[in-house]
Design a protein around this motif. Structure first.
Motif, short mmCIF file in Angstrom:
data_model
loop_
_atom_site.label_atom_id
_atom_site.label_comp_id
_atom_site.label_asym_id
_atom_site.label_seq_id
_atom_site.Cartn_x
_atom_site.Cartn_y
_atom_site.Cartn_z
N ASP A 16 0.86 -1.22 -0.04
CA ASP A 16 -0.01 -0.13 -0.19
C ASP A 16 0.85 1.28 0.04
O ASP A 16 0.57 2.34 -0.71
CB ASP A 16 -0.96 -0.02 1.28
CG ASP A 16 -2.13 -0.87 1.12
OD1 ASP A 16 -2.36 -1.64 -0.11
OD2 ASP A 16 -2.57 -1.55 2.05
N ILE A 17 1.83 1.14 0.84
CA ILE A 17 2.76 2.35 0.76
C ILE A 17 3.52 2.60 -0.33
O ILE A 17 3.85 3.66 -0.87
CB ILE A 17 3.78 2.08 2.04
CG1 ILE A 17 3.27 2.29 3.25
CG2 ILE A 17 4.75 3.38 1.74
CD1 ILE A 17 4.06 1.78 4.49
N ARG A 18 3.88 1.50 -1.13
CA ARG A 18 4.41 1.63 -2.34
C ARG A 18 3.65 2.08 -3.39
O ARG A 18 4.17 3.09 -4.45
CB ARG A 18 5.08 0.34 -2.90
CG ARG A 18 5.80 0.14 -4.12
CD ARG A 18 5.96 -0.87 -4.75
NE ARG A 18 7.03 -1.11 -5.79
CZ ARG A 18 6.57 -0.62 -7.33
NH1 ARG A 18 5.61 0.03 -7.35
NH2 ARG A 18 7.57 -0.23 -7.99
N ILE A 20 0.98 4.24 -2.86
CA ILE A 20 1.03 5.73 -2.65
C ILE A 20 2.22 6.37 -3.08
O ILE A 20 2.07 7.56 -3.69
CB ILE A 20 0.85 5.90 -1.09
CG1 ILE A 20 -0.38 5.29 -0.58
CG2 ILE A 20 1.03 7.48 -0.83
CD1 ILE A 20 -0.67 5.44 0.69
N MET A 21 3.41 5.99 -2.81
CA MET A 21 4.72 6.34 -3.55
C MET A 21 4.91 6.54 -4.98
O MET A 21 5.47 7.44 -5.48
CB MET A 21 6.09 5.74 -2.84
CG MET A 21 6.10 6.07 -1.46
SD MET A 21 7.68 5.32 -0.96
CE MET A 21 7.91 5.95 0.85
N HIS A 22 4.31 5.48 -5.50
CA HIS A 22 4.29 5.68 -6.91
C HIS A 22 3.20 6.64 -7.54
O HIS A 22 3.70 7.03 -8.58
CB HIS A 22 3.90 4.24 -7.33
CG HIS A 22 3.69 4.07 -9.06
ND1 HIS A 22 4.79 3.92 -9.72
CD2 HIS A 22 2.84 4.06 -9.76
CE1 HIS A 22 4.67 3.76 -10.99
NE2 HIS A 22 3.13 3.78 -11.09
N SER A 23 2.10 6.87 -6.90
CA SER A 23 1.23 7.76 -7.47
C SER A 23 2.20 9.31 -7.15
O SER A 23 1.77 10.10 -7.96
CB SER A 23 -0.11 7.90 -6.62
OG SER A 23 -0.66 6.37 -6.62
N ALA A 270 13.04 4.84 -2.66
CA ALA A 270 12.38 4.41 -1.76
C ALA A 270 11.43 3.18 -2.04
O ALA A 270 11.63 2.01 -1.43
CB ALA A 270 11.42 5.53 -0.97
N THR A 271 10.99 3.35 -3.34
CA THR A 271 10.23 2.26 -3.85
C THR A 271 11.26 1.01 -4.18
O THR A 271 10.69 -0.10 -3.89
CB THR A 271 9.54 2.47 -5.17
OG1 THR A 271 10.47 3.33 -5.86
CG2 THR A 271 8.36 3.75 -4.68
N ARG A 272 12.40 1.48 -4.59
CA ARG A 272 13.26 0.29 -4.74
C ARG A 272 13.74 -0.52 -3.49
O ARG A 272 13.72 -1.86 -3.43
CB ARG A 272 14.87 0.72 -5.38
CG ARG A 272 15.55 -0.35 -6.12
CD ARG A 272 16.78 0.34 -6.62
NE ARG A 272 16.56 1.35 -7.74
CZ ARG A 272 16.56 2.84 -7.67
NH1 ARG A 272 17.08 3.14 -6.34
NH2 ARG A 272 16.32 3.41 -8.76
N HIS A 273 13.63 0.27 -2.48
CA HIS A 273 13.96 -0.43 -1.19
C HIS A 273 12.80 -1.31 -0.54
O HIS A 273 13.02 -2.22 -0.27
CB HIS A 273 14.19 0.82 -0.09
CG HIS A 273 14.36 0.11 1.27
ND1 HIS A 273 15.49 -0.35 1.68
CD2 HIS A 273 13.59 0.42 2.53
CE1 HIS A 273 15.50 -0.89 2.96
NE2 HIS A 273 14.35 -0.25 3.46
N LYS A 277 12.74 -5.18 0.20
CA LYS A 277 12.18 -5.55 1.39
C LYS A 277 10.89 -6.52 1.19
O LYS A 277 10.71 -7.55 1.82
CB LYS A 277 11.76 -4.28 2.31
CG LYS A 277 11.29 -4.65 3.66
CD LYS A 277 12.25 -5.16 4.54
CE LYS A 277 11.91 -5.46 6.12
NZ LYS A 277 13.10 -6.01 6.75
N ASN A 278 9.86 -6.17 0.29
CA ASN A 278 8.80 -7.07 -0.07
C ASN A 278 9.36 -8.41 -0.48
O ASN A 278 8.62 -9.39 -0.40
CB ASN A 278 7.91 -6.27 -0.93
CG ASN A 278 6.74 -7.09 -1.25
OD1 ASN A 278 5.79 -7.03 -0.59
ND2 ASN A 278 6.64 -7.59 -2.58
N GLU A 279 10.36 -8.42 -1.35
CA GLU A 279 10.92 -9.73 -1.75
C GLU A 279 11.41 -10.52 -0.77
O GLU A 279 11.20 -11.76 -0.69
CB GLU A 279 11.89 -9.43 -2.94
CG GLU A 279 12.30 -10.77 -3.56
CD GLU A 279 13.59 -10.19 -4.47
OE1 GLU A 279 14.13 -11.18 -5.26
OE2 GLU A 279 13.85 -9.03 -4.97
#
Length: 307
Positions: A16-18, A20-23, A270-273, A277-279
């Motif tokens: 969900d955070i990712r 939002i950041m992508h938007s 941030a999205t790359r991190h 982390k998700n992986e």
């Protein structure tokens, strides 16, 4: 079982955070493209104004108003960010000002005959205000200049309102019949560095004509004086007003573009991190699920053997 469900819940929150950041990154990209077109138009206007000033100063070098700069009000525009997620954007602005402020203090000590005051700071941007409120309060003895905060532009359409607010402050100084030395410190998106740009007195490079010889001083002068509907002093004042207003608008536009570029880069990191982390959480969740399956198979086999 419970631990794996906690991991899945954590993964869901990260996703969900990712999102939002992508938007946010998409909006910043859209704003950057819009600002890029406006910057090109403003650069063309700035070139026209500078060329007009050069032609005028070549024809009327003696008709310029002279102001006593030794008693001028020194104003520094610090152009920061209105929103966050742009790294050390505001910290770099403050570090540049501190370096300039130290040089100014040394110059004031050497030039004891000049009764110049410490610079008054106009800090533009909500996040810059938050940053400076802590820094200035921690260094009251070293930094005693007057700091005035203004809300920055969040989108392109809000730049005009910020220009109007700055103009009102400069107009108040003009009503006191006090000359102003104006300098802007901001991020330049094309050169990708911080620029310290003097705005007042205007056309500084054009006014300071060399006077070593008559040939040098007359070199490049206009062969024919421009036709003016105003007297030279009034025209120069009107041109100065247009120059300052256009320059401030150009600087705010450039800073907003640099802010969005920094935000895009910061959000990409941030999205790359978050993806990494998700992986990692997915691998852990799969391992836990595999252990659960093995445990279930063992239970089934034990039940069969006991039967």
């Amino acid at each position: 079982m419970a631990f794996r469900h906690d991991l899945e819940l954590h993964r869901s929150k990260l996703q969900d955070i990712r999102s939002i950041m992508h938007s946010m990154k998409t909006l910043a990209n859209m704003e950057t493209h819009k600002l890029e077109r406006r910057i090109r138009a403003q650069q063309a206007i700035a070139e026209n104004i500078n060329q007009m000033a050069k032609d005028f100063l070549d024809a009327y070098p003696q008709g310029l108003p002279v102001t006593p700069l030794q008693s001028a009000l020194n104003v520094v525009l610090l152009i920061g960010s209105e929103r966050g997620f742009c790294g050390d954007f505001n910290g770099q602005i403050w570090q540049t000002f501190q370096a300039q402020f130290d040089q100014y203090a040394e110059k004031s000590l050497k030039l004891e005959s000049e009764s110049s005051s410490e610079p008054q700071v106009i800090a533009i941007g909500g996040k810059l205000q938050t940053f400076l409120s802590g820094v200035v309060s921690s260094e009251p003895d070293r930094f005693s200049s007057t700091v005035r905060y203004l809300q920055g532009a969040d989108v392109t359409e809000e730049i005009a309102h910020v220009v109007e607010s700055i103009a009102n402050i400069l107009e108040a100084a003009n009503e006191r019949s006090q000359p102003v030395e104006l300098v802007a410190i901001y991020h330049e998106p094309l050169k990708q560095r911080i620029i310290t740009e003097p705005l007042l007195p205007p056309f500084k490079g054009l006014v300071e004509q060399p006077d070593s010889s008559a040939i040098t001083s007359s070199k490049g002068r206009a062969t024919q004086q421009p036709i003016l509907n105003l007297n030279p002093v009034d025209f120069y004042l009107e041109l100065t007003e247009q120059f300052v207003a256009q320059s401030i608008q150009r600087i705010l536009t450039s800073s907003l573009m640099a802010e969005n570029q920094s935000r895009i880069q910061h959000l990409e990191n941030a999205t790359r991190h978050l993806d990494k982390k998700n992986e990692e959480l997915l691998i852990k969740s799969n391992a836990l699920r595999q252990e659960e399956i093995i445990e279930e198979i063992e239970i089934i086999l034990l039940n069969q053997s006991s039967a």
